[in-house]
Design an enzyme around this catalytic site. Structure first.
Site, PDB file in Angstrom:
ATOM      1  CB  ILE A  45      10.648 105.748 -34.243  1.00 39.33           C
ATOM      2  CG1 ILE A  45      11.650 105.558 -33.103  1.00 39.33           C
ATOM      3  CG2 ILE A  45      10.708 107.069 -35.007  1.00 39.33           C
ATOM      4  CD1 ILE A  45      12.993 105.768 -33.580  1.00 39.33           C
ATOM      5  CB  CYS A  54       7.775  97.614 -34.473  1.00 38.15           C
ATOM      6  SG  CYS A  54       6.722  97.178 -35.519  1.00 38.15           S
ATOM      7  CD  GLU A  56       6.975  94.441 -31.206  1.00 32.07           C
ATOM      8  OE1 GLU A  56       5.957  94.012 -30.715  1.00 32.07           O
ATOM      9  OE2 GLU A  56       7.161  95.700 -31.889  1.00 32.07           O
ATOM     10  CB  CYS A  87       3.383  93.693 -36.754  1.00 31.92           C
ATOM     11  SG  CYS A  87       5.101  94.216 -37.059  1.00 31.92           S
ATOM     12  CB  CYS A  90       7.852  92.148 -34.768  1.00 34.53           C
ATOM     13  SG  CYS A  90       8.245  94.127 -34.698  1.00 34.53           S
TER      14      CYS A  90
END
Length: 124
Positions: A45, A54, A56, A87, A90
């Protein structure tokens, strides 16, 4: 489950769309496999004020909501870029959810690595 099947699930989860004049979702999708054999999916989102998250994170939230925390495989995809790596935020989140997730296999474009290989100097 092989990464090809998990990647296919992630691609089928992609659903880019505008949520409002300032927010969008679904341009990146993630699928993860748990040690219990369950698959959880999520999409990103995106918001201009940085309150989005993210794909994930969304998949991990679905996993935790279902009562699990141990991941064995994860893949994230974008239509234009293909397979994309998680990233740093995450990666750290995966570790904080369950330290055993360091063994989670993560699919990259041309190889698979463990979370530990992607996060060698983690916050503890």
């Amino acid at each position: 489950m092989e990464f090809e099947e998990l990647t296919d699930i992630a691609y089928r989860t992609l659903n880019p769309r505008d949520l409002s004049e300032s927010a969008s979702a679904g341009s990146v999708a993630a699928a993860l496999l748990t040690d219990q054999g369950n698959v959880y999916r999520g999409v990103c989102i995106d918001t201009p004020c940085s309150m989005g998250f993210c794909a994930e994170h969304a998949a991990i939230a679905a996993m935790v909501t279902a009562g699990e925390s141990r991941m064995v495989k994860l893949v994230a995809v974008n239509r234009e870029a293909g397979i994309v790596p998680p990233c740093g935020r995450c990666r750290e989140f995966m570790y904080q959810i369950n330290h055993a997730n360091l063994d989670c296999r993560i699919r990259l474009k041309d190889k698979e690595l463990t979370l530990e290989e992607l996060l060698p100097e983690r916050w503890e």
